[in-house]
Scaffold this active site. Structure first.
Site, short mmCIF file in Angstrom:
data_model
loop_
_atom_site.label_atom_id
_atom_site.label_comp_id
_atom_site.label_asym_id
_atom_site.label_seq_id
_atom_site.Cartn_x
_atom_site.Cartn_y
_atom_site.Cartn_z
N ARG A 5 0.85 -1.19 0.00
CA ARG A 5 0.00 0.00 0.00
C ARG A 5 0.89 1.24 0.00
O ARG A 5 1.11 1.86 1.06
CB ARG A 5 -0.93 -0.01 1.21
CG ARG A 5 -1.89 -1.20 1.20
CD ARG A 5 -2.71 -1.23 2.47
NE ARG A 5 -3.64 -2.37 2.49
CZ ARG A 5 -4.44 -2.67 3.51
NH1 ARG A 5 -4.42 -1.90 4.60
NH2 ARG A 5 -5.24 -3.72 3.45
N ASP A 44 2.19 4.98 -0.23
CA ASP A 44 1.59 6.22 0.21
C ASP A 44 1.49 7.24 -0.92
O ASP A 44 2.04 7.04 -2.01
CB ASP A 44 2.42 6.84 1.35
CG ASP A 44 2.29 6.07 2.65
OD1 ASP A 44 1.28 5.38 2.85
OD2 ASP A 44 3.22 6.17 3.48
N TYR A 59 12.55 -2.15 -2.13
CA TYR A 59 12.30 -0.72 -2.31
C TYR A 59 13.60 0.02 -2.61
O TYR A 59 14.69 -0.41 -2.22
CB TYR A 59 11.68 -0.11 -1.06
CG TYR A 59 10.21 -0.39 -0.88
CD1 TYR A 59 9.25 0.52 -1.30
CD2 TYR A 59 9.77 -1.57 -0.27
CE1 TYR A 59 7.90 0.27 -1.11
CE2 TYR A 59 8.42 -1.83 -0.09
CZ TYR A 59 7.49 -0.90 -0.51
OH TYR A 59 6.15 -1.14 -0.34
N ARG A 70 11.13 5.45 4.57
CA ARG A 70 11.32 6.91 4.58
C ARG A 70 11.94 7.36 5.90
O ARG A 70 12.71 8.33 5.95
CB ARG A 70 9.99 7.61 4.31
CG ARG A 70 9.52 7.45 2.86
CD ARG A 70 8.08 7.90 2.68
NE ARG A 70 7.89 9.28 3.13
CZ ARG A 70 6.70 9.82 3.36
NH1 ARG A 70 5.59 9.09 3.22
NH2 ARG A 70 6.60 11.07 3.76
#
Length: 247
Positions: A50, A52, A113, A200
């Protein structure tokens, strides 16, 4: 009812994220609308991650159940045509029929990622919205060394968003590597699953190490604090890319 596995690429800039929400357009709702236009079916597309608002994807994976069989290339090309007509910034890279028990989220064995930082004084022209612009010099080797503190199985309470809904803050980071090519610094992270804002949060903390404001031991202390207040700044979403999923 055949199940299809979709691999997607998207520019996250205009979307509120992957998941359908009432406060703006989502990637999920755009793909579901394209399927409705093609098949006349109202379906739910389930994604592997999911992402952002503002986060991009080079290899998001989703699955969907349709009432009839489609040739894979026909389904891919038709969905891309409808997405293009709607002005969406989404591409279906691949569509294949999958086993009935395949689940894009729960069948995943690993997720990968990428976080991109452009470290230079001049503003970004071509990379605006595609990377975090940091004007101060960064030492990527120090960032890499600090990142190794985060590899392995840990309680990552420090590095997850306050609104994270995961049952446990414990995760296992399989790999974290920081490399540099010119002004571009890349942070690549792999794990089976992640907490909300975990990468992040990593990127913002490692940036402090790259600036010389934090040492490797400061990063270790932040991890061991198990306290969100010990985290560095959360890096902006535009530098984050969902690269791929392992099954």
């Amino acid at each position: 009812m055949p199940r299809y596995r979709l691999t997607l690429e998207y520019d996250g800039t205009p979307y509120v994220g992957w998941q359908r929400q009432e406060n703006g357009p989502s990637v999920q709702s755009a793909v579901e609308a394209a399927i409705l236009s093609l098949t006349g079916e109202t379906v739910k597309v389930r994604g592997a991650g999911r992402t952002d608002s503002g986060v991009h994807a080079l290899g998001q994976v989703a699955h969907v159940d349709l009432s009839r069989s489609w040739k894979a290339f026909t389904l891919r090309n038709a969905l891309n045509a409808y997405l293009g007509q709607a002005g969406e910034r989404i591409a279906i890279l691949d569509a294949v029929e999958a086993p009935d028990d395949f689940d894009a989220r729960f069948s995943a064995l690993g997720r990968h990622y990428l976080y991109r930082i452009i470290s230079r004084r001049p503003p970004l022209a071509l990379e605006a919205g595609r990377a975090w612009h940091v004007t101060k010099p960064l030492d990527h080797e120090v960032m890499h060394s600090a990142g190794q503190v985060l590899v392995g199985k840990h309680d990552f309470s420090t590095f997850r968003a306050a609104q994270c809904q995961a049952n446990s803050p414990v995760r296992t980071i399989d790999r974290l590597a920081v490399t540099r090519s010119g002004a571009c610094i890349e942070i690549r992270v792999s794990a089976r699953s992640f907490l909300h804002n975990q990468i992040r949060s990593f990127a913002g903390t490692l940036k402090l190490a790259g600036e010389g404001k934090w040492s490797v031991e400061d990063v270790r202390a932040a991890l061991e604090a198990r306290d969100r207040r010990a985290c560095g700044p959360v890096a902006p979403p535009e530098g984050l890319y969902f690269l791929a999923v392992d099954y």
